[in-house]
Design a protein around this motif. Structure first.
Motif, PDB file in Angstrom:
ATOM      1  N   LYS A  42      -8.762  -4.041   2.741  1.00 49.50           N
ATOM      2  CA  LYS A  42      -7.850  -4.543   2.098  1.00 49.50           C
ATOM      3  C   LYS A  42      -7.596  -3.207   0.843  1.00 49.50           C
ATOM      4  O   LYS A  42      -6.673  -2.500   0.462  1.00 49.50           O
ATOM      5  N   ARG A  45      -7.433   0.531   2.379  1.00 50.79           N
ATOM      6  CA  ARG A  45      -5.870   0.525   3.404  1.00 50.79           C
ATOM      7  C   ARG A  45      -5.362   0.947   2.338  1.00 50.79           C
ATOM      8  O   ARG A  45      -4.636   2.378   1.933  1.00 50.79           O
ATOM      9  N   ALA A  46      -5.014   0.048   0.729  1.00 49.88           N
ATOM     10  CA  ALA A  46      -4.771   0.783  -0.246  1.00 49.88           C
ATOM     11  C   ALA A  46      -5.015   2.241  -0.767  1.00 49.88           C
ATOM     12  O   ALA A  46      -4.252   3.489  -1.737  1.00 49.88           O
ATOM     13  N   VAL A  80       1.065  -2.870   1.381  1.00 43.48           N
ATOM     14  CA  VAL A  80      -0.610  -3.748   1.386  1.00 43.48           C
ATOM     15  C   VAL A  80      -0.603  -5.203   0.785  1.00 43.48           C
ATOM     16  O   VAL A  80       0.081  -5.315  -0.178  1.00 43.48           O
TER      17      VAL A  80
END
Length: 323
Positions: A42, A45-46, A80
């Motif tokens: 997570k 990705r952010a 996200v």
């Protein structure tokens, strides 16, 4: 004296040997398939998204109840989903948003009713073991550190002995319930951070996490207001969203929820996207708890969220400027 020293030396040698074995048998955390290890993906990705984005932050109701790809396609802004587990506590979840937010981001926070500031310490430490940056999201006193260290060392020792004499690890035991493992694991999330492994599974007959709320003023409103000031100073936007739950849970706790909502409306300095009744659904739209939506529930919930975002003038005008 010499006899005593020899005994002490022997004890220390055995102790060090056992500690070496314990550490040798640990699973390498960077390769873990554990549910909590999804924090790695997570945040990765952010961090990769350099343009303004939409960040959803909160507990597992967001992990199970959001189709971020649908939101991204409808609003034309990267999304996200940071939702993992309410057990991290509000402070941890707000700190992780600070870690990934950038100028012009849109942050939507959604927490369980009466979400504590600090929750399950072991979960935070686990997240920090998987993702080193997460160690910045919480703090430990020396007493807490020593207590957990010796508790975990003892557990590792017991597990090791169990593995040596019984010939199988705790992981092997856990895999006996393969359906549960297939859902609550790192690989169960898609690239947006949404839980997807449960979508084609049969919902549980008896939903977990049913409870009766006891009213008390939600002191964490102050923490959210402080967070809002932080976001504002960095030219981003933050909005609050009440969580989803079953009709039965809402009806049972309606009076308490109404009092909590009144406190939130009066004292929280963050714009609200919805009301407590917005995401109240029948039980047949939930998967395994009164907060985790199934495939149909997730689709309905996501469409409502998109509609709320489009209908909020401040949010939608900001969206148009960052596309």
């Amino acid at each position: 004296m010499r006899h005593f020293l020899l005994k002490l030396l022997l004890f220390l040698t055995i102790f060090c040997f056992l500690l070496t074995l314990i550490n040798f048998h640990e699973v390498k955390i960077e390769n873990s398939s554990d549910y909590i290890a999804s924090i790695i993906d997570k945040h990765e990705r952010a961090q990769k998204i350099k343009t303004p984005k939409i960040i959803f932050a909160g507990g597992s109701h967001l992990a199970f109840g959001l189709d971020s790809e649908m939101v991204e396609k409808e609003l034309s802004v990267p999304v996200v989903n940071l939702g993992i587990n309410a057990g991290f506590g509000l402070s941890f979840m707000l700190e992780e948003v600070k870690h990934v937010m950038n100028e012009n981001d849109i942050i939507i926070i959604s927490f369980a009713y009466l979400q504590p500031n600090d929750e399950i310490l072991e979960l935070k430490i686990m997240a920090g073991d998987y993702y080193k940056e997460a160690r910045k999201f919480y703090s430990l006193s020396m007493y807490q550190y020593l207590k957990l260290y010796f508790s975990n060392t003892r557990k590792k020792y017991i597990d090791l002995i169990d593995n040596l004499f019984k010939g199988r690890s705790n992981t092997t035991k856990a895999l006996e319930n393969s359906e549960e493992i297939s859902v609550y694991s790192r690989s169960s999330f898609n690239k947006y951070g949404d839980m997807v492994a449960h979508l084609n599974l049969k919902p549980k007959e008896n939903l977990a996490d049913k409870e009766v709320f006891n009213y008390q003023y939600w002191e964490e409103i102050k923490s959210i207001n402080e967070f809002a000031k932080y976001v504002q100073k960095r030219n981003a936007k933050v909005y609050f969203m009440y969580p989803n739950m079953t009709v039965g849970e809402y009806n049972k706790n309606q009076k308490v929820i109404e009092r909590l909502s009144s406190d939130i409306e009066k004292n929280m300095k963050v714009e609200k996207l919805n009301t407590p009744t917005s995401f109240v659904y029948p039980e047949n739209l939930f998967f395994d708890t009164v907060y985790h939506l199934n495939k149909d529930g997730r689709a309905i919930n996501t469409k409502k969220i998109i509609e709320l975002m489009k209908n909020n003038a401040n949010l939608y005008n900001h969206l148009k400027t960052i596309r």
